[in-house]
Motif scaffolding. Structure first.
Motif, PDB file in Angstrom:
ATOM      1  N   LEU A  85       0.813  -1.215   0.000  1.00 62.35           N
ATOM      2  CA  LEU A  85       0.000   0.000   0.000  1.00 62.35           C
ATOM      3  C   LEU A  85       0.851   1.272   0.000  1.00 62.35           C
ATOM      4  O   LEU A  85       0.631   2.150  -0.845  1.00 62.35           O
ATOM      5  CB  LEU A  85      -0.977  -0.002   1.175  1.00 62.35           C
ATOM      6  CG  LEU A  85      -1.908   1.198   1.263  1.00 62.35           C
ATOM      7  CD1 LEU A  85      -2.801   1.269   0.022  1.00 62.35           C
ATOM      8  CD2 LEU A  85      -2.736   1.137   2.518  1.00 62.35           C
ATOM      9  N   PRO A  86       1.841   1.418   0.888  1.00 62.37           N
ATOM     10  CA  PRO A  86       2.659   2.644   0.827  1.00 62.37           C
ATOM     11  C   PRO A  86       3.418   2.780  -0.483  1.00 62.37           C
ATOM     12  O   PRO A  86       3.542   3.883  -1.016  1.00 62.37           O
ATOM     13  CB  PRO A  86       3.627   2.493   2.000  1.00 62.37           C
ATOM     14  CG  PRO A  86       3.018   1.505   2.909  1.00 62.37           C
ATOM     15  CD  PRO A  86       2.178   0.616   2.065  1.00 62.37           C
ATOM     16  N   VAL A  87       3.900   1.676  -1.032  1.00 61.41           N
ATOM     17  CA  VAL A  87       4.619   1.755  -2.308  1.00 61.41           C
ATOM     18  C   VAL A  87       3.666   2.168  -3.427  1.00 61.41           C
ATOM     19  O   VAL A  87       3.993   3.016  -4.256  1.00 61.41           O
ATOM     20  CB  VAL A  87       5.314   0.411  -2.625  1.00 61.41           C
ATOM     21  CG1 VAL A  87       5.839   0.389  -4.051  1.00 61.41           C
ATOM     22  CG2 VAL A  87       6.438   0.156  -1.647  1.00 61.41           C
ATOM     23  N   GLY A  88       2.478   1.574  -3.446  1.00 62.77           N
ATOM     24  CA  GLY A  88       1.493   1.931  -4.466  1.00 62.77           C
ATOM     25  C   GLY A  88       1.089   3.393  -4.381  1.00 62.77           C
ATOM     26  O   GLY A  88       0.981   4.083  -5.397  1.00 62.77           O
ATOM     27  N   LEU A  89       0.844   3.881  -3.162  1.00 67.38           N
ATOM     28  CA  LEU A  89       0.494   5.295  -2.994  1.00 67.38           C
ATOM     29  C   LEU A  89       1.647   6.202  -3.403  1.00 67.38           C
ATOM     30  O   LEU A  89       1.433   7.269  -3.986  1.00 67.38           O
ATOM     31  CB  LEU A  89       0.085   5.566  -1.550  1.00 67.38           C
ATOM     32  CG  LEU A  89      -1.233   4.931  -1.106  1.00 67.38           C
ATOM     33  CD1 LEU A  89      -1.464   5.189   0.380  1.00 67.38           C
ATOM     34  CD2 LEU A  89      -2.392   5.441  -1.936  1.00 67.38           C
ATOM     35  N   GLY A  90       2.867   5.785  -3.113  1.00 64.62           N
ATOM     36  CA  GLY A  90       4.038   6.561  -3.515  1.00 64.62           C
ATOM     37  C   GLY A  90       4.174   6.653  -5.022  1.00 64.62           C
ATOM     38  O   GLY A  90       4.483   7.710  -5.572  1.00 64.62           O
ATOM     39  N   VAL A  91       3.930   5.533  -5.715  1.00 67.74           N
ATOM     40  CA  VAL A  91       4.000   5.532  -7.183  1.00 67.74           C
ATOM     41  C   VAL A  91       2.945   6.466  -7.767  1.00 67.74           C
ATOM     42  O   VAL A  91       3.233   7.258  -8.673  1.00 67.74           O
ATOM     43  CB  VAL A  91       3.839   4.098  -7.724  1.00 67.74           C
ATOM     44  CG1 VAL A  91       3.613   4.092  -9.224  1.00 67.74           C
ATOM     45  CG2 VAL A  91       5.057   3.258  -7.368  1.00 67.74           C
ATOM     46  N   ILE A  92       1.732   6.390  -7.241  1.00 69.51           N
ATOM     47  CA  ILE A  92       0.661   7.266  -7.738  1.00 69.51           C
ATOM     48  C   ILE A  92       0.991   8.728  -7.469  1.00 69.51           C
ATOM     49  O   ILE A  92       0.779   9.600  -8.325  1.00 69.51           O
ATOM     50  CB  ILE A  92      -0.686   6.866  -7.116  1.00 69.51           C
ATOM     51  CG1 ILE A  92      -1.122   5.510  -7.676  1.00 69.51           C
ATOM     52  CG2 ILE A  92      -1.754   7.918  -7.389  1.00 69.51           C
ATOM     53  CD1 ILE A  92      -2.318   4.911  -6.987  1.00 69.51           C
ATOM     54  N   LEU A  93       1.523   9.043  -6.297  1.00 70.93           N
ATOM     55  CA  LEU A  93       1.892  10.419  -5.960  1.00 70.93           C
ATOM     56  C   LEU A  93       2.974  10.948  -6.898  1.00 70.93           C
ATOM     57  O   LEU A  93       2.870  12.073  -7.403  1.00 70.93           O
ATOM     58  CB  LEU A  93       2.353  10.492  -4.504  1.00 70.93           C
ATOM     59  CG  LEU A  93       2.750  11.866  -3.997  1.00 70.93           C
ATOM     60  CD1 LEU A  93       1.525  12.777  -3.963  1.00 70.93           C
ATOM     61  CD2 LEU A  93       3.378  11.775  -2.627  1.00 70.93           C
TER      62      LEU A  93
END
Length: 135
Positions: A85-93
């Motif tokens: 989840l944190p990696v996915g949110l980071g990629v989207i950001l």
């Protein structure tokens, strides 16, 4: 409250299997410094001065390892899948920080390109993660 500090693993003691969804027990393998699960048939060795249990596997490219806290196993080296989840949110950001200024500064005559670009930029990393961490 039980201690969260890693305890040394004793090769002469039975432990629960660290593999998820398994109810097996780790038992010492005679004449070796390894332990085996009586349910899933996985073999584990003790590493790092007796504090880390590492799974031996020829089919999985990345080694799984756990530490014993006295009452349960915890992951010794968290993998990317543990922090999805944190990696996915980071990629989207990051994608939004790159794509949004480009979209705002461009002429809107080529709107199809700006519609396809963010989708492509989001699908490619997801595909790369899927290929890198598949079993």
């Amino acid at each position: 409250m039980p201690s969260q500090k890693a305890q040394k693993i004793d090769l002469n003691t039975e432990y629960p299997c660290p593999c998820p969804r398994r109810r097996g027990r780790l038992v010492p393998i005679t004449l070796t410094e390894a332990m085996g699960c009586d349910r899933c048939q996985q073999i584990f060795v003790v590493e790092e001065n007796g504090y880390v249990l590492e799974q031996l596997s020829t089919s999985y490219p990345y080694k799984k390892a756990w530490r014993w806290s006295g009452h349960r196993w915890s992951t010794a080296h968290p993998s990317l899948s543990d922090n999805y989840l944190p990696v996915g949110l980071g990629v989207i950001l990051v994608l939004l920080l790159v794509w949004l200024p480009l979209a705002l500064l461009s002429p809107f005559g080529s709107s199809i390109i700006w519609a396809i670009l963010p989708v492509t930029l989001m699908v490619l990393p997801a595909l790369m993660l899927l290929l890198a961490y598949r079993r």
